[in-house]
Design a protein around this motif. Sequence first.
Motif, mmCIF file in Angstrom:
data_model
loop_
_atom_site.group_PDB
_atom_site.id
_atom_site.type_symbol
_atom_site.label_atom_id
_atom_site.label_comp_id
_atom_site.label_asym_id
_atom_site.label_seq_id
_atom_site.Cartn_x
_atom_site.Cartn_y
_atom_site.Cartn_z
ATOM 1 N N GLU A 263 0.552 -1.052 1.520
ATOM 2 C CA GLU A 263 0.725 -2.084 2.604
ATOM 3 C C GLU A 263 0.156 -3.513 2.007
ATOM 4 O O GLU A 263 0.718 -4.423 2.325
ATOM 5 C CB GLU A 263 -0.442 -1.546 3.698
ATOM 6 C CG GLU A 263 0.417 -0.624 4.528
ATOM 7 C CD GLU A 263 -0.618 -0.365 5.756
ATOM 8 O OE1 GLU A 263 -1.838 -0.784 5.977
ATOM 9 O OE2 GLU A 263 0.072 0.466 6.768
ATOM 10 N N ALA A 266 2.707 -5.826 0.580
ATOM 11 C CA ALA A 266 4.039 -6.018 1.466
ATOM 12 C C ALA A 266 4.173 -7.511 1.287
ATOM 13 O O ALA A 266 5.551 -7.936 0.906
ATOM 14 C CB ALA A 266 3.668 -5.904 3.049
ATOM 15 N N VAL A 281 7.004 3.298 2.054
ATOM 16 C CA VAL A 281 5.767 3.372 3.332
ATOM 17 C C VAL A 281 6.302 4.542 4.209
ATOM 18 O O VAL A 281 5.342 5.248 4.479
ATOM 19 C CB VAL A 281 5.823 1.936 3.889
ATOM 20 C CG1 VAL A 281 5.024 2.299 5.273
ATOM 21 C CG2 VAL A 281 5.321 0.980 3.263
#
Length: 463
Positions: A263, A266, A281
């Motif tokens: 994450e 990102a 993910v």
Amino acid sequence: MRRRLLITYLSLLGVAVVAFLLPLSVTIASRENQGMFIDRVDDTTRFATVAGTWLRGGRLSTLQSEIAEYDRLYGIGVAVVLPDGVVRIASRAGIDPDAPLLRDEIRAALSGSRAQPAGVIWPWQDRPMVVAEPIGNSGAIDGAVVTVSPTDGLRTSIGQQWAVLAAIGLMLLAVGAALAIPIGRWFARPLNELDEVTHAISRGELTERVHDDVGPPELRRLASSFNIMAARLSALIDRQRGFISYASHQLRTPLASVRLRVENLADAAPPADAAEYRLVVDEVDRLSAIFEAVLTFARADTESAELTDIDAGAIADDRVVAWQAMADAAGVRLTRAGVDTAAARAAAQTLDQVLDVLVHNAIKNGGPGAAVQVVVGRDAGGVRIAVRDDGPGMTEEQMAQAMRPFWRHPDRGQAGAGLGLAIANALVTASGGTLRLRRSAAGGLDAGVWLAGAPARVTEPAE
């Protein structure tokens, strides 16, 4: 167990005693009859010899006195019958040569035949013993002498000897019964203990063991082998539980760390690689879900469940409410039917988790426009909770394989670990229930959970 052993043992002992005493009783009766018959034949033959001499000399008065005295002393009637069937002299009145018991014996003697035993006289047969001997020889038969002997003494003697045999038989049975009790206890104790320990282990008490130093050698070996098997089973379960606990601690943290780091990337991912990033993910999330499902399935198979009273109706209401939003979003009509309350026995949270799996599968597989119904009812001494849909359903072969771990429908491409039904089945089985799949009346799937019933709670009226 011990009672059945005693009944079997005493039955066999009774058969053996009867098999031994019955032929002996018949032998005693035959021997007593044979002894009396020989005595009567000797006496009758002597009278026939004397009667032959006196018949030819025409002097029968002396013989008349002798047979009268013989009858007075022994109560045995004697008669001399001429070849024409007429009684010449008799020790008493009433000896009829044409009587059924005498006729055949006298005719045989008048034809020159010696007396033959007429069969065994049993204690319950109130008939005399008839013996007839010819007077003279086969060339010239001058008549026959017949003796009619009462058999009261014979039958009494046989009855007394039979009573002694019966007493011996009862004594043998009593001794056998006295010995059977400790023998049955010695033989049945290991089996009873094995039964109790087996039930204890089935309840999850894996430390229970059987004493292997009592009972016959065969049962001692069985008890020893059972203890070894139970110890190995306990070690395997402990090892599996340890592995599950270890894996739970060791893998959750790395997976959470990977998820967090992905994450964090990102913002650094180029727009052109956004799809690949999202795929990574999703795969990490899917791996986490599979891991949790595997641990849940393993715990359901190895951990013993402590049963408690639950209200299946209330749980069904809660799960329908919880899944209503997802059903609406998927275009599925989710409803509740059946009784409002149903007391059942199950492990805590078991029915909640099972209904989550079944309702989720029904919504996912039914598709837009499908109808899913959760029905609660009482059935065969228990409670049945069914999740029914009118979706595409499954074939008989697919329903037989659906609860196997990691099985997924070959014609549907939904993501998942294929452990939902396997986990649900393991949870229900651990609670002593059953999970069955079958076609619903609408053509879809009917997933039914059966749980043992529990006494309904009586609420006190408000004052």
